[in-house]
Design a protein around this motif. Structure first.
Motif, short mmCIF file in Angstrom:
data_model
loop_
_atom_site.label_atom_id
_atom_site.label_comp_id
_atom_site.label_asym_id
_atom_site.label_seq_id
_atom_site.Cartn_x
_atom_site.Cartn_y
_atom_site.Cartn_z
N GLY A 267 40.95 39.40 16.09
CA GLY A 267 39.76 38.82 16.70
C GLY A 267 39.99 38.42 18.15
O GLY A 267 39.15 38.65 19.01
N PHE A 268 41.17 37.86 18.43
CA PHE A 268 41.47 37.43 19.80
C PHE A 268 41.57 38.62 20.75
O PHE A 268 40.97 38.62 21.83
CB PHE A 268 42.76 36.63 19.83
N THR A 269 42.31 39.64 20.34
CA THR A 269 42.50 40.79 21.23
C THR A 269 41.20 41.57 21.43
O THR A 269 40.94 42.05 22.54
CB THR A 269 43.58 41.72 20.69
N LEU A 270 40.39 41.70 20.38
CA LEU A 270 39.12 42.41 20.54
C LEU A 270 38.20 41.67 21.50
O LEU A 270 37.49 42.29 22.31
CB LEU A 270 38.43 42.57 19.19
N SER A 271 38.19 40.35 21.42
CA SER A 271 37.34 39.57 22.31
C SER A 271 37.90 39.50 23.72
O SER A 271 37.15 39.58 24.70
CB SER A 271 37.18 38.14 21.76
N TYR A 272 39.21 39.38 23.82
CA TYR A 272 39.86 39.17 25.12
C TYR A 272 39.62 40.33 26.09
O TYR A 272 39.44 40.11 27.29
CB TYR A 272 41.35 38.96 24.88
N ASP A 273 39.61 41.56 25.57
CA ASP A 273 39.44 42.70 26.47
C ASP A 273 38.12 43.44 26.27
O ASP A 273 37.97 44.58 26.69
CB ASP A 273 40.60 43.69 26.30
N GLU A 274 37.14 42.78 25.64
CA GLU A 274 35.85 43.43 25.40
C GLU A 274 35.03 43.49 26.68
O GLU A 274 34.84 42.49 27.38
CB GLU A 274 35.07 42.68 24.32
N PHE A 275 34.54 44.68 26.98
CA PHE A 275 33.76 44.89 28.20
C PHE A 275 32.29 45.16 27.91
O PHE A 275 31.41 44.48 28.43
CB PHE A 275 34.36 46.06 29.00
N ALA A 276 32.02 46.15 27.06
CA ALA A 276 30.64 46.62 26.87
C ALA A 276 29.74 45.52 26.32
O ALA A 276 28.61 45.32 26.79
CB ALA A 276 30.62 47.83 25.94
N ARG A 277 30.21 44.76 25.32
CA ARG A 277 29.37 43.75 24.70
C ARG A 277 29.27 42.48 25.55
O ARG A 277 28.52 41.57 25.20
CB ARG A 277 29.88 43.42 23.31
N THR A 278 30.04 42.43 26.62
CA THR A 278 29.98 41.28 27.52
C THR A 278 29.13 41.58 28.75
O THR A 278 28.68 40.66 29.43
CB THR A 278 31.40 40.89 27.97
#
Length: 273
Positions: free
Chosen positions: A201-212
């Protein structure tokens, strides 16, 4: 002594190239991030220093890495906690059948099928129609959960599918309360999976671009800031940022493994007392 077949050396060479392709760029970036103050983005290096790491937390001419990094860390930690808690509770709930179980399951997985940019656009439009200002800690937080929760649920369902309920039954037969069974039987057995969900969960959120992209509001997270600055920043400060984020990821993994070892030892100590 039997000689190895030629296919072994071919596969070994292919594996070596794969490892070089996978980790070579990271090692190159890490090395170039220690350029001297007069260094550039390519070899040869002009001295060795920590200069560009110091530049990370100073205001840049075209952006600010420090504040965007803190936002991504806070957002990633919040998403990690919520993903672990809700995945665990959902896993417990789905151990028994209830009305609408399949509908909820497939609705949860739908967000993995829909393109991320459409999820971001939809959440951004919803906040706009509700006249709520999008922000990384509200709409961005929700959009990240649509990405991390389905993965956490899938992992938790797989774990509970292989979980042997006889451990809990034996604990109850021996006189343990429901809380004791949860604390000393269920939780320690599930702890490695929960740790994995948290890291995921941390890594998916930490580098998420499109959904941000459409949900962060006026303040960028680290991926957005990095994307905006790649066309403008021409100094090794970008490499220093990549090295720092890699170090953060490795530190999170190391701390998680240490916490898991300590967690596993504690019940044994309590039992000995």
């Amino acid at each position: 002594m039997n000689k190895r077949p030629r296919s072994f050396y071919l596969l070994a060479a292919f594996f070596a190239l794969f490892v070089l392709f996978l980790y070579g760029p990271t090692l190159t970036i890490a090395l170039l991030s220690f350029q001297g103050p007069g260094g550039g983005l390519t070899f040869p290096m002009r001295g060795l220093s920590w200069h560009w790491f110091g530049q990370l937390f100073e205001a840049q001419a075209v952006g600010n890495f420090g504040t965007s990094l803190r936002r991504s860390l806070i957002l990633g930690l919040a998403v990690m906690v919520c993903t672990v808690v809700f995945s665990f509770l959902a896993g417990l709930a789905f151990r028994k059948r209830f009305a609408g179980q399949s509908v909820i399951f497939y609705l949860t997985l739908t967000s993995l099928i829909i393109p991320s940019i459409l999820i971001s656009l939809g959440i951004g439009l919803m906040f706009d129609r509700l006249e709520i200002e999008p922000a990384w800690y509200s709409s961005g937080f929700g959009s990240h959960l649509t990405w991390t929760l389905p993965f956490g649920l899938l992992i938790m369902f797989a774990v509970f599918n292989r979980f042997n309920p006889s451990y809990e039954m034996a604990s109850v037969d021996l006189g343990a309360s429901h809380w004791q069974t949860f604390r000393y039987i269920l939780l320690p057995l599930l702890a490695p999976s929960l740790m994995g969900i948290g890291l995921f969960g941390f890594t998916l959120s930490y580098d998420e671009f499109a959904r941000t992209l459409m949900t962060s509001g006026s303040f960028n997270t680290l991926p957005l800031e990095l994307f905006a600055m790649t066309t403008n920043v021409t100094s090794p400060v970008l490499y220093a940022l990549g090295t720092l984020t890699t170090a953060i990821s490795l530190s999170v993994i190391a701390l998680t493994l240490i916490a898991l070892r300590l967690f596993r030892r504690k019940p044994g100590r309590d039992a000995d007392k």
